[in-house]
Design a protein around this motif. Structure first.
Motif, mmCIF file in Angstrom:
data_model
loop_
_atom_site.group_PDB
_atom_site.id
_atom_site.type_symbol
_atom_site.label_atom_id
_atom_site.label_comp_id
_atom_site.label_asym_id
_atom_site.label_seq_id
_atom_site.Cartn_x
_atom_site.Cartn_y
_atom_site.Cartn_z
ATOM 1 N N ASP A 45 -8.543 -18.908 -5.155
ATOM 2 C CA ASP A 45 -7.506 -18.886 -5.946
ATOM 3 C C ASP A 45 -6.991 -20.263 -6.144
ATOM 4 O OD1 ASP A 45 -6.374 -15.681 -4.578
ATOM 5 O OD2 ASP A 45 -7.464 -16.000 -6.347
ATOM 6 N N PHE A 46 -6.335 -20.481 -7.683
ATOM 7 C CA PHE A 46 -5.807 -21.392 -7.889
ATOM 8 C C PHE A 46 -4.368 -21.625 -7.263
ATOM 9 C CE2 PHE A 46 -3.994 -24.840 -10.386
ATOM 10 C CZ PHE A 46 -2.888 -24.571 -10.705
ATOM 11 N N VAL A 47 -4.065 -22.784 -6.884
ATOM 12 C CA VAL A 47 -2.631 -22.929 -6.091
ATOM 13 C C VAL A 47 -2.061 -24.075 -6.624
ATOM 14 C CG1 VAL A 47 -1.605 -23.879 -4.090
ATOM 15 C CG2 VAL A 47 -3.669 -22.428 -3.725
ATOM 16 N N ALA A 48 -2.465 -25.067 -7.059
ATOM 17 C CA ALA A 48 -1.597 -26.182 -7.881
ATOM 18 C C ALA A 48 -2.584 -27.190 -8.357
ATOM 19 C CB ALA A 48 -0.706 -26.902 -6.776
ATOM 20 N N VAL A 49 -2.163 -28.076 -9.390
ATOM 21 C CA VAL A 49 -2.919 -29.038 -9.774
ATOM 22 C C VAL A 49 -1.972 -30.438 -10.440
ATOM 23 C CG1 VAL A 49 -3.060 -28.067 -12.220
ATOM 24 C CG2 VAL A 49 -4.672 -29.426 -11.601
ATOM 25 N N PHE A 50 -2.677 -31.404 -10.188
ATOM 26 C CA PHE A 50 -1.925 -32.669 -10.543
ATOM 27 C C PHE A 50 -2.607 -33.493 -11.655
ATOM 28 C CE2 PHE A 50 1.848 -35.039 -9.120
ATOM 29 C CZ PHE A 50 1.834 -36.199 -9.970
ATOM 30 N N SER A 51 -2.251 -33.593 -12.678
ATOM 31 C CA SER A 51 -3.253 -34.306 -13.699
ATOM 32 C C SER A 51 -3.117 -35.749 -13.528
ATOM 33 C CB SER A 51 -2.613 -33.980 -15.020
ATOM 34 O OG SER A 51 -1.547 -34.641 -15.287
ATOM 35 N N ARG A 52 -4.240 -36.510 -14.229
ATOM 36 C CA ARG A 52 -4.100 -37.955 -14.062
ATOM 37 C C ARG A 52 -3.066 -38.456 -14.601
ATOM 38 N NH1 ARG A 52 -9.265 -39.425 -17.905
ATOM 39 N NH2 ARG A 52 -8.366 -38.692 -19.799
ATOM 40 N N ALA A 59 0.481 -22.171 -9.226
ATOM 41 C CA ALA A 59 0.254 -20.640 -9.332
ATOM 42 C C ALA A 59 1.690 -20.025 -9.283
ATOM 43 C CB ALA A 59 -0.568 -20.040 -8.347
ATOM 44 N N ASP A 60 1.893 -18.846 -9.703
ATOM 45 C CA ASP A 60 3.382 -18.303 -9.836
ATOM 46 C C ASP A 60 3.739 -17.792 -8.304
ATOM 47 O OD1 ASP A 60 3.151 -16.280 -12.863
ATOM 48 O OD2 ASP A 60 3.742 -18.342 -12.538
ATOM 49 N N SER A 61 2.560 -17.528 -7.433
ATOM 50 C CA SER A 61 2.925 -17.074 -6.224
ATOM 51 C C SER A 61 3.373 -18.159 -5.322
ATOM 52 C CB SER A 61 1.701 -16.404 -5.469
ATOM 53 O OG SER A 61 0.448 -17.732 -5.682
ATOM 54 N N VAL A 62 3.368 -19.516 -5.714
ATOM 55 C CA VAL A 62 3.612 -20.538 -4.786
ATOM 56 C C VAL A 62 4.803 -21.395 -5.456
ATOM 57 C CG1 VAL A 62 1.317 -20.702 -4.032
ATOM 58 C CG2 VAL A 62 2.116 -22.228 -5.480
ATOM 59 N N LYS A 63 5.236 -21.210 -6.863
ATOM 60 C CA LYS A 63 6.106 -21.813 -7.324
ATOM 61 C C LYS A 63 7.312 -21.761 -6.728
ATOM 62 C CE LYS A 63 5.558 -21.493 -11.894
ATOM 63 N NZ LYS A 63 4.983 -21.089 -13.056
ATOM 64 N N GLY A 64 8.012 -23.141 -6.675
ATOM 65 C CA GLY A 64 9.319 -23.089 -6.080
ATOM 66 C C GLY A 64 8.956 -23.351 -4.314
ATOM 67 N N ARG A 65 7.911 -23.187 -4.076
ATOM 68 C CA ARG A 65 7.603 -23.329 -2.267
ATOM 69 C C ARG A 65 6.915 -24.424 -2.032
ATOM 70 N NH1 ARG A 65 5.412 -19.493 0.462
ATOM 71 N NH2 ARG A 65 3.936 -18.664 -1.447
ATOM 72 N N ASP A 82 6.383 -25.187 1.959
ATOM 73 C CA ASP A 82 7.549 -24.774 2.463
ATOM 74 C C ASP A 82 7.690 -23.298 2.497
ATOM 75 O OD1 ASP A 82 8.912 -27.682 1.089
ATOM 76 O OD2 ASP A 82 8.358 -27.247 3.243
ATOM 77 N N ASN A 83 8.380 -22.650 3.256
ATOM 78 C CA ASN A 83 8.959 -21.211 3.324
ATOM 79 C C ASN A 83 7.563 -20.562 3.245
ATOM 80 O OD1 ASN A 83 10.175 -18.769 3.473
ATOM 81 N ND2 ASN A 83 10.435 -18.955 0.870
ATOM 82 N N LEU A 84 6.568 -20.809 4.145
ATOM 83 C CA LEU A 84 5.131 -20.177 4.198
ATOM 84 C C LEU A 84 5.328 -18.598 4.337
ATOM 85 C CD1 LEU A 84 3.380 -23.010 5.758
ATOM 86 C CD2 LEU A 84 2.541 -21.825 3.426
ATOM 87 N N LYS A 85 4.597 -17.778 3.898
ATOM 88 C CA LYS A 85 4.565 -16.325 4.157
ATOM 89 C C LYS A 85 3.049 -16.049 4.646
ATOM 90 C CE LYS A 85 7.283 -15.736 -0.100
ATOM 91 N NZ LYS A 85 7.420 -15.323 -1.404
ATOM 92 N N PRO A 86 2.746 -15.032 5.213
ATOM 93 C CA PRO A 86 1.670 -14.486 5.641
ATOM 94 C C PRO A 86 0.542 -14.488 4.675
ATOM 95 C CG PRO A 86 3.371 -13.303 6.781
ATOM 96 C CD PRO A 86 4.092 -14.157 5.633
ATOM 97 N N ASP A 87 0.983 -14.064 3.374
ATOM 98 C CA ASP A 87 -0.145 -14.005 2.465
ATOM 99 C C ASP A 87 -0.513 -15.446 1.856
ATOM 100 O OD1 ASP A 87 1.501 -11.235 0.355
ATOM 101 O OD2 ASP A 87 0.211 -11.348 1.945
ATOM 102 N N ASP A 88 -0.030 -16.438 2.459
ATOM 103 C CA ASP A 88 -0.448 -17.924 2.287
ATOM 104 C C ASP A 88 -1.521 -18.408 3.035
ATOM 105 O OD1 ASP A 88 2.720 -18.934 1.776
ATOM 106 O OD2 ASP A 88 1.549 -18.537 0.244
ATOM 107 N N THR A 89 -1.767 -17.192 4.125
ATOM 108 C CA THR A 89 -3.236 -17.583 5.047
ATOM 109 C C THR A 89 -4.410 -17.638 4.238
ATOM 110 O OG1 THR A 89 -2.054 -16.371 6.851
ATOM 111 C CG2 THR A 89 -4.246 -16.613 6.826
ATOM 112 N N ALA A 90 -5.089 -18.540 4.398
ATOM 113 C CA ALA A 90 -6.413 -19.109 3.648
ATOM 114 C C ALA A 90 -6.959 -20.338 4.115
ATOM 115 C CB ALA A 90 -6.113 -18.863 2.268
ATOM 116 N N VAL A 91 -8.222 -20.427 3.644
ATOM 117 C CA VAL A 91 -8.784 -21.908 3.670
ATOM 118 C C VAL A 91 -8.354 -22.573 2.377
ATOM 119 C CG1 VAL A 91 -10.679 -23.533 4.006
ATOM 120 C CG2 VAL A 91 -10.721 -21.128 5.060
ATOM 121 N N TYR A 92 -7.784 -23.898 2.588
ATOM 122 C CA TYR A 92 -7.357 -24.383 1.388
ATOM 123 C C TYR A 92 -8.315 -25.587 1.182
ATOM 124 C CZ TYR A 92 -2.782 -22.080 1.422
ATOM 125 O OH TYR A 92 -1.891 -21.079 1.369
#
Length: 122
Positions: A45-52, A59-65, A82-92
């Motif tokens: 799943d997409f989390v975040a991207v930083f352009s050149r 992603a909406d699920s992590v915006k603001g955190r 920040d403000n991690l939730k159990p649903d954030d559990t994953a390999v990044y």
């Protein structure tokens, strides 16, 4: 470009972690860089991207955190969580692609690091 992620671990819900990604290659600043995550049995799943160019998208699920950043002088990308939730559990995974597009689809990224496990307990 080669990528190596680090910084994962076990944290309680509400806690914070900072992931780092070290990149090799002389033209790192020309790459779009991103973070994806993959929970067991699921697709990445997409989390975040930083352009050149300096734009960041989340992603909406992590915006603001979560906050993505990069340091081209150090060939590094970071993900402050920040403000991690159990649903954030994953390999990044940190990822990179050349060009100016800023995709959120995993198959649009050419380079992937080895992944770092984040486990959030409730």
């Amino acid at each position: 470009v080669q990528l190596q992620a680090s910084g994962g671990g076990l944290v309680q819900a509400g806690g914070s972690l900072r992931l780092s990604c070290a990149a090799s290659g002389p033209t790192f600043s020309s790459y779009t860089v991103g973070w994806f995550r993959q929970a067991p049995g699921k697709e990445p799943d997409f989390v975040a991207v930083f352009s050149r160019g300096g734009a960041a998208y989340y992603a909406d699920s992590v915006k603001g955190r979560f906050t993505i950043s990069r340091d081209n002088a150090k060939n590094a990308v970071y993900l402050q969580m920040d403000n991690l939730k159990p649903d954030d559990t994953a390999v990044y995974y940190c990822t990179a692609r050349s060009g100016s597009l800023i995709p959120t689809q995993a198959d649009m990224y050419d380079y992937w690091g080895q992944g770092t496990l984040v486990t959030v307990s409730s």
